[in-house]
Enzyme design. Sequence first.
Site, PDB file in Angstrom:
ATOM      1  N   ASP A 115      54.851  31.003  65.146  1.00 37.15           N
ATOM      2  CA  ASP A 115      54.860  29.958  66.185  1.00 37.15           C
ATOM      3  C   ASP A 115      55.592  30.375  67.457  1.00 37.15           C
ATOM      4  O   ASP A 115      56.152  29.534  68.181  1.00 37.15           O
ATOM      5  CB  ASP A 115      55.441  28.635  65.624  1.00 37.15           C
TER       6      ASP A 115
ATOM      7  N   ASN B  15      39.865  21.301  63.305  1.00 36.48           N
ATOM      8  CA  ASN B  15      39.869  22.174  64.493  1.00 36.48           C
ATOM      9  C   ASN B  15      38.706  23.158  64.446  1.00 36.48           C
ATOM     10  O   ASN B  15      38.100  23.455  65.471  1.00 36.48           O
ATOM     11  CB  ASN B  15      41.200  22.921  64.622  1.00 36.48           C
TER      12      ASN B  15
ATOM     13  N   LEU C   9      51.020  36.128  57.988  1.00 36.94           N
ATOM     14  CA  LEU C   9      50.271  37.393  58.094  1.00 36.94           C
ATOM     15  C   LEU C   9      51.250  38.558  58.185  1.00 36.94           C
ATOM     16  O   LEU C   9      52.347  38.411  58.733  1.00 36.94           O
ATOM     17  CB  LEU C   9      49.387  37.344  59.338  1.00 36.94           C
TER      18      LEU C   9
ATOM     19  N   ARG D  73      50.941  40.562  50.037  1.00 35.09           N
ATOM     20  CA  ARG D  73      50.291  40.184  51.302  1.00 35.09           C
ATOM     21  C   ARG D  73      49.469  41.319  51.895  1.00 35.09           C
ATOM     22  O   ARG D  73      48.427  41.086  52.511  1.00 35.09           O
ATOM     23  CB  ARG D  73      51.356  39.784  52.333  1.00 35.09           C
TER      24      ARG D  73
ATOM     25  N   GLY E 291      39.902  21.628  58.264  1.00 35.94           N
ATOM     26  CA  GLY E 291      39.028  22.297  59.227  1.00 35.94           C
ATOM     27  C   GLY E 291      38.540  21.423  60.366  1.00 35.94           C
ATOM     28  O   GLY E 291      37.492  21.691  60.949  1.00 35.94           O
TER      29      GLY E 291
ATOM     30  N   HIS F  77      49.095  24.805  67.208  1.00 35.83           N
ATOM     31  CA  HIS F  77      50.269  24.275  66.507  1.00 35.83           C
ATOM     32  C   HIS F  77      50.533  22.844  66.990  1.00 35.83           C
ATOM     33  O   HIS F  77      50.496  22.591  68.192  1.00 35.83           O
ATOM     34  CB  HIS F  77      51.482  25.179  66.801  1.00 35.83           C
TER      35      HIS F  77
HETATM   36  C1  GRF Z   1      46.497  21.155  62.674  1.00 34.84           C
HETATM   37  O1  GRF Z   1      47.421  20.137  62.913  1.00 34.84           O
HETATM   38  C2  GRF Z   1      46.928  22.428  63.348  1.00 34.84           C
HETATM   39  O2  GRF Z   1      47.629  22.219  64.530  1.00 34.84           O
HETATM   40  C3  GRF Z   1      47.846  23.051  62.323  1.00 34.84           C
HETATM   41  O3  GRF Z   1      47.250  22.755  61.085  1.00 34.84           O
HETATM   42  C4  GRF Z   1      46.444  21.572  61.206  1.00 34.84           C
HETATM   43  C5  GRF Z   1      45.068  21.947  60.773  1.00 34.84           C
HETATM   44  O4  GRF Z   1      44.215  20.857  60.732  1.00 34.84           O
HETATM   45  N1  GRF Z   1      48.014  24.455  62.559  1.00 34.84           N
HETATM   46  P1  GRF Z   1      42.657  21.083  60.532  1.00 34.84           P
HETATM   47  O5  GRF Z   1      42.474  21.883  59.263  1.00 34.84           O
HETATM   48  O6  GRF Z   1      42.144  21.803  61.729  1.00 34.84           O
HETATM   49  O7  GRF Z   1      42.077  19.692  60.408  1.00 34.84           O
END
Ligand code: GRF
Length: 222
Positions: free
Chosen positions: A149, A18, A97, A69, A16, A113
């Site tokens: 993606d 991000n 999803l 799913r 987490g 991504h």
């Molecule tokens: C990141 O590298 C993001 O680009 C990818 O998964 C990773 C998640 O990292 N989709 P975090 O959980 O946000 O640290």
Amino acid sequence: MSERKLKVGVLVSGSGSNLQALIDACAAPDHPAEIVLVLSNRPGVRALDRAEAAGIPAMAIDHKLYADRATFDADMQKALDEAGVEFICLAGFMRLLTPEFVEHWSGRMINIHPSLLPSFKGLNVQQRAIDAGARFSGCTVHYVTPEMDVGPIIQQAVVPIHQNDTGDTLAARILVQEHRIYPASLRWIAERRVRIEGERVFLDGATPPDAALLNPAPEQAD
Ligand code: GRF
């Protein structure tokens, strides 16, 4: 900017970092978005702790308890609806999803991504970029479409690949940029400055850089 903030749900599966960048950005009083729900498909992950520490409603919906799913996605949809979510950020969400879920959120769901899409879709992309001999990699914020993606690109950041890089060192360099561009993209969307036309995304008021990047720089090899 309208006074009402865009209500955002963030879907996570792991650390987490991000999510944290989004939480920190949304904490600014003038930020036009607010995170109203964090949903994880895995219980006990650090991302849920980050949400709770920030006082944001957080819950796990354990995908392992679901036979398919469709019912898992339906329960996520219910939680998102109950929280009044208007827009979704996928932040390290590691579940595919259903097309129905993606369609429902079409134009209202983005992902980050760790590669320069459309190169290196899927998993282990940092190591794959190194192994392919690429000189640059980076990260991409894009709208989510049913194919993984793929989807209109909102913003990208480029980082160099160093000769002694491992997948981990490159991932760490990319992650720094992820934490810059994901909140920035969300801000633009919440400010209603982003327009999708076909496969392309346009940002009102954008000033594109005109400098090129070279790696190695020619003068270093003279
Ligand atoms: C990141 O590298 C993001 O680009 C990818 O998964 C990773 C998640 O990292 N989709 P975090 O959980 O946000 O640290």
